[in-house]
Write a protein that holds these residues in place. Structure first.
Motif, short mmCIF file in Angstrom:
data_model
loop_
_atom_site.label_atom_id
_atom_site.label_comp_id
_atom_site.label_asym_id
_atom_site.label_seq_id
_atom_site.Cartn_x
_atom_site.Cartn_y
_atom_site.Cartn_z
N THR A 20 -7.14 5.95 -1.46
CA THR A 20 -6.38 4.76 -1.06
C THR A 20 -6.68 4.42 0.87
O THR A 20 -6.78 4.37 0.81
N ARG A 27 -14.59 4.78 -1.59
CA ARG A 27 -13.77 4.26 -3.55
C ARG A 27 -14.49 3.89 -4.28
O ARG A 27 -15.74 3.65 -4.08
N GLN A 34 -10.03 -4.32 -9.83
CA GLN A 34 -8.87 -3.45 -8.73
C GLN A 34 -7.63 -2.45 -9.54
O GLN A 34 -7.14 -1.42 -9.70
N ASP A 35 -7.37 -3.54 -10.03
CA ASP A 35 -5.65 -3.71 -11.22
C ASP A 35 -6.00 -2.32 -11.58
O ASP A 35 -5.22 -1.65 -11.85
N HIS A 38 -6.23 0.59 -10.40
CA HIS A 38 -5.57 0.94 -9.23
C HIS A 38 -4.54 2.17 -10.58
O HIS A 38 -3.69 3.11 -10.41
N GLU A 72 1.01 2.89 0.60
CA GLU A 72 0.90 1.66 1.17
C GLU A 72 1.06 1.29 2.39
O GLU A 72 -0.09 0.56 2.39
N ASP A 87 -0.49 -3.97 -4.57
CA ASP A 87 -1.00 -3.36 -5.15
C ASP A 87 -0.30 -1.66 -5.16
O ASP A 87 0.20 -1.14 -5.82
N ASP A 91 0.44 0.27 -8.86
CA ASP A 91 0.66 1.74 -8.81
C ASP A 91 2.27 2.21 -8.62
O ASP A 91 3.07 3.69 -9.72
#
Length: 122
Positions: A20, A27, A34-35, A38, A72, A87, A91
């Protein structure tokens, strides 16, 4: 066994913090998007933390959500990173889902135990 779960939880947390806040080029990327990445990462963290601290789940859940928010927000100061509400929501929900999975695993593991012990396990 609990110490092994705790070690695993802290290793997963460290990996998520690095992914993160570390350089974006390190990464990991997957076909999940991306989702999905996560969600997978934080579900695994939630399961690991839930199994590592089985008698503290009611405390761990809100603390986890606060730490996800802090993580975040820390991206505001990480070069090449950006904080996003989406995000955070993914998360936080994924972490709580992982804690739920851990509670379910603990419950099923306790089914073969004496009923008084089962109450303590969940």
């Amino acid at each position: 066994m609990r110490n092994l779960f705790r070690l695993g939880a802290f290793v997963l947390i460290a990996a998520v913090v690095f992914a993160t806040l570390g350089p974006p080029r390190y990464r990991p990327h997957s076909p999940l998007g991306q989702d999905g990445e996560h969600a997978l990462a934080f579900v695994l963290v939630g399961v690991a933390v839930g199994l590592a601290f089985p008698h503290r789940r009611l405390l761990v859940a809100p603390v986890s959500v606060m730490l996800v928010g802090l993580l975040e927000l820390m991206q505001l100061w990480a070069p090449g990173r950006h904080a996003r509400l989406e995000d955070f929501l993914v998360d936080a929900v994924a972490t709580c889902a992982g804690l739920g999975v851990a509670a379910t695993i603990a419950w099923f593991a306790a089914v073969d135990q004496d009923p008084d012990e089962r109450r303590l396990a969940v």
